[in-house]
Design a protein around this motif. Structure first.
Motif, PDB file in Angstrom:
ATOM      1  N   ARG A  96      11.012   0.729  -3.880  1.00  0.00           N
ATOM      2  CA  ARG A  96      10.291   1.485  -4.917  1.00  0.00           C
ATOM      3  C   ARG A  96       8.784   1.257  -4.821  1.00  0.00           C
ATOM      4  O   ARG A  96       7.988   2.139  -5.105  1.00  0.00           O
ATOM      5  N   GLU A  97       8.377   0.058  -4.408  1.00  0.00           N
ATOM      6  CA  GLU A  97       6.954  -0.235  -4.249  1.00  0.00           C
ATOM      7  C   GLU A  97       6.378   0.511  -3.038  1.00  0.00           C
ATOM      8  O   GLU A  97       5.254   1.015  -3.093  1.00  0.00           O
ATOM      9  N   ILE A  98       7.143   0.580  -1.967  1.00  0.00           N
ATOM     10  CA  ILE A  98       6.704   1.340  -0.793  1.00  0.00           C
ATOM     11  C   ILE A  98       6.626   2.819  -1.133  1.00  0.00           C
ATOM     12  O   ILE A  98       5.694   3.512  -0.723  1.00  0.00           O
ATOM     13  N   PHE A  99       7.578   3.307  -1.925  1.00  0.00           N
ATOM     14  CA  PHE A  99       7.526   4.699  -2.366  1.00  0.00           C
ATOM     15  C   PHE A  99       6.255   4.952  -3.172  1.00  0.00           C
ATOM     16  O   PHE A  99       5.563   5.952  -2.956  1.00  0.00           O
ATOM     17  N   ALA A 100       5.933   4.050  -4.100  1.00  0.00           N
ATOM     18  CA  ALA A 100       4.723   4.214  -4.920  1.00  0.00           C
ATOM     19  C   ALA A 100       3.477   4.223  -4.040  1.00  0.00           C
ATOM     20  O   ALA A 100       2.569   5.043  -4.237  1.00  0.00           O
ATOM     21  N   LEU A 101       3.434   3.351  -3.050  1.00  0.00           N
ATOM     22  CA  LEU A 101       2.291   3.272  -2.146  1.00  0.00           C
ATOM     23  C   LEU A 101       2.137   4.543  -1.322  1.00  0.00           C
ATOM     24  O   LEU A 101       1.038   5.100  -1.220  1.00  0.00           O
ATOM     25  N   THR A 102       3.226   5.035  -0.761  1.00  0.00           N
ATOM     26  CA  THR A 102       3.125   6.248   0.056  1.00  0.00           C
ATOM     27  C   THR A 102       2.860   7.480  -0.804  1.00  0.00           C
ATOM     28  O   THR A 102       2.134   8.379  -0.381  1.00  0.00           O
ATOM     29  N   ALA A 103       3.399   7.507  -2.016  1.00  0.00           N
ATOM     30  CA  ALA A 103       3.107   8.629  -2.918  1.00  0.00           C
ATOM     31  C   ALA A 103       1.632   8.622  -3.306  1.00  0.00           C
ATOM     32  O   ALA A 103       0.978   9.671  -3.307  1.00  0.00           O
ATOM     33  N   LEU A 104       1.094   7.438  -3.612  1.00  0.00           N
ATOM     34  CA  LEU A 104      -0.321   7.337  -3.950  1.00  0.00           C
ATOM     35  C   LEU A 104      -1.181   7.769  -2.769  1.00  0.00           C
ATOM     36  O   LEU A 104      -2.154   8.504  -2.936  1.00  0.00           O
ATOM     37  N   ARG A 105      -0.811   7.332  -1.567  1.00  0.00           N
ATOM     38  CA  ARG A 105      -1.540   7.735  -0.351  1.00  0.00           C
ATOM     39  C   ARG A 105      -1.562   9.255  -0.229  1.00  0.00           C
ATOM     40  O   ARG A 105      -2.606   9.860   0.002  1.00  0.00           O
ATOM     41  N   ASP A 106      -0.407   9.883  -0.402  1.00  0.00           N
ATOM     42  CA  ASP A 106      -0.325  11.337  -0.266  1.00  0.00           C
ATOM     43  C   ASP A 106      -1.103  12.066  -1.351  1.00  0.00           C
ATOM     44  O   ASP A 106      -1.803  13.040  -1.073  1.00  0.00           O
ATOM     45  N   PHE A 107      -1.004  11.592  -2.593  1.00  0.00           N
ATOM     46  CA  PHE A 107      -1.752  12.233  -3.671  1.00  0.00           C
ATOM     47  C   PHE A 107      -3.255  12.067  -3.466  1.00  0.00           C
ATOM     48  O   PHE A 107      -4.027  12.999  -3.701  1.00  0.00           O
ATOM     49  N   CYS A 108      -3.688  10.895  -3.012  1.00  0.00           N
ATOM     50  CA  CYS A 108      -5.120  10.666  -2.779  1.00  0.00           C
ATOM     51  C   CYS A 108      -5.649  11.504  -1.620  1.00  0.00           C
ATOM     52  O   CYS A 108      -6.841  11.760  -1.528  1.00  0.00           O
ATOM     53  N   CYS A 109      -4.769  11.933  -0.753  1.00  0.00           N
ATOM     54  CA  CYS A 109      -5.158  12.821   0.346  1.00  0.00           C
ATOM     55  C   CYS A 109      -5.361  14.242  -0.164  1.00  0.00           C
ATOM     56  O   CYS A 109      -6.149  15.000   0.390  1.00  0.00           O
ATOM     57  N   GLY A 110      -4.670  14.604  -1.242  1.00  0.00           N
ATOM     58  CA  GLY A 110      -4.638  15.986  -1.674  1.00  0.00           C
ATOM     59  C   GLY A 110      -5.696  16.452  -2.648  1.00  0.00           C
ATOM     60  O   GLY A 110      -6.147  17.585  -2.565  1.00  0.00           O
ATOM     61  N   ALA A 111      -6.094  15.623  -3.590  1.00  0.00           N
ATOM     62  CA  ALA A 111      -7.000  16.110  -4.633  1.00  0.00           C
ATOM     63  C   ALA A 111      -7.988  15.029  -5.065  1.00  0.00           C
ATOM     64  O   ALA A 111      -7.617  13.863  -5.211  1.00  0.00           O
ATOM     65  N   PRO A 152      -3.185 -10.360   6.914  1.00  0.00           N
ATOM     66  CA  PRO A 152      -2.309 -10.427   8.084  1.00  0.00           C
ATOM     67  C   PRO A 152      -0.828 -10.658   7.774  1.00  0.00           C
ATOM     68  O   PRO A 152       0.031 -10.240   8.526  1.00  0.00           O
ATOM     69  N   SER A 153      -0.523 -11.294   6.656  1.00  0.00           N
ATOM     70  CA  SER A 153       0.873 -11.577   6.337  1.00  0.00           C
ATOM     71  C   SER A 153       1.621 -10.363   5.770  1.00  0.00           C
ATOM     72  O   SER A 153       2.829 -10.413   5.595  1.00  0.00           O
ATOM     73  N   SER A 154       0.913  -9.284   5.485  1.00  0.00           N
ATOM     74  CA  SER A 154       1.568  -8.084   4.947  1.00  0.00           C
ATOM     75  C   SER A 154       2.425  -7.416   6.017  1.00  0.00           C
ATOM     76  O   SER A 154       2.164  -7.529   7.203  1.00  0.00           O
ATOM     77  N   GLU A 155       3.438  -6.722   5.541  1.00  0.00           N
ATOM     78  CA  GLU A 155       4.268  -5.939   6.444  1.00  0.00           C
ATOM     79  C   GLU A 155       3.402  -4.833   7.054  1.00  0.00           C
ATOM     80  O   GLU A 155       2.520  -4.290   6.394  1.00  0.00           O
ATOM     81  N   ALA A 156       3.661  -4.501   8.299  1.00  0.00           N
ATOM     82  CA  ALA A 156       2.849  -3.502   9.010  1.00  0.00           C
ATOM     83  C   ALA A 156       2.862  -2.158   8.290  1.00  0.00           C
ATOM     84  O   ALA A 156       1.810  -1.521   8.149  1.00  0.00           O
ATOM     85  N   GLU A 157       4.009  -1.727   7.815  1.00  0.00           N
ATOM     86  CA  GLU A 157       4.113  -0.442   7.122  1.00  0.00           C
ATOM     87  C   GLU A 157       3.280  -0.432   5.839  1.00  0.00           C
ATOM     88  O   GLU A 157       2.586   0.536   5.544  1.00  0.00           O
ATOM     89  N   VAL A 158       3.326  -1.527   5.119  1.00  0.00           N
ATOM     90  CA  VAL A 158       2.578  -1.646   3.859  1.00  0.00           C
ATOM     91  C   VAL A 158       1.081  -1.683   4.136  1.00  0.00           C
ATOM     92  O   VAL A 158       0.298  -0.975   3.490  1.00  0.00           O
ATOM     93  N   ALA A 159       0.665  -2.487   5.109  1.00  0.00           N
ATOM     94  CA  ALA A 159      -0.757  -2.590   5.435  1.00  0.00           C
ATOM     95  C   ALA A 159      -1.294  -1.247   5.933  1.00  0.00           C
ATOM     96  O   ALA A 159      -2.403  -0.839   5.559  1.00  0.00           O
ATOM     97  N   ALA A 160      -0.525  -0.548   6.748  1.00  0.00           N
ATOM     98  CA  ALA A 160      -0.967   0.751   7.262  1.00  0.00           C
ATOM     99  C   ALA A 160      -1.111   1.772   6.133  1.00  0.00           C
ATOM    100  O   ALA A 160      -2.113   2.498   6.072  1.00  0.00           O
ATOM    101  N   ALA A 161      -0.145   1.824   5.235  1.00  0.00           N
ATOM    102  CA  ALA A 161      -0.223   2.770   4.121  1.00  0.00           C
ATOM    103  C   ALA A 161      -1.374   2.418   3.184  1.00  0.00           C
ATOM    104  O   ALA A 161      -2.058   3.306   2.667  1.00  0.00           O
ATOM    105  N   ALA A 162      -1.615   1.123   2.975  1.00  0.00           N
ATOM    106  CA  ALA A 162      -2.741   0.704   2.127  1.00  0.00           C
ATOM    107  C   ALA A 162      -4.060   1.115   2.757  1.00  0.00           C
ATOM    108  O   ALA A 162      -4.960   1.625   2.073  1.00  0.00           O
TER     109      ALA A 162
END
Length: 107
Positions: free
Chosen positions: A40-55, A77-87
């Motif tokens: 659910r946290e990864i979903f929130a992060l990717t949703a925020l990324r997508d919304f911030c791209c749009g408007a 550095p200790s963050s998961e690669a997917e999380v760090a990339a989306a952030a």
């Protein structure tokens, strides 16, 4: 932002302006740097990324909701690669506007 760029094409949901409360809820649901990210946290992060791209309104709401410091903590550095990339992608989207770039500089 409320009409598709080409007539007859569906409108991307990231381009539909969301409420400030919805963006704030996504920011509050971001993963914590010290813990393994839940789905659910990864979903929130990717949703925020997508919304911030749009408007621009989404980027501004994210900054006002305190997204920048939270996202910066996910770049360790200790963050998961997917999380760090989306952030990083979300921060890049936020910094696309002058006010977002200023918020990133001052964080």
């Amino acid at each position: 932002l409320s009409t598709p760029s080409r007539p007859g094409q569906p409108l991307a949901s990231r381009k539909v302006v969301q409420s400030t409360e919805r963006i704030r809820a996504l920011v509050e649901s971001l993963p914590k740097a010290s813990c393994e990210a839940q789905e659910r946290e990864i979903f929130a992060l990717t949703a925020l990324r997508d919304f911030c791209c749009g408007a621009k309104e989404h980027r501004e709401a994210a900054v006002l909701s305190g997204a920048v410091p939270k996202l910066l903590t996910l770049l360790v550095p200790s963050s998961e690669a997917e999380v760090a990339a989306a952030a990083a992608q979300t921060l890049r989207n936020i910094a696309a506007d002058r006010s977002g770039a200023r918020a990133l500089q001052s964080a």
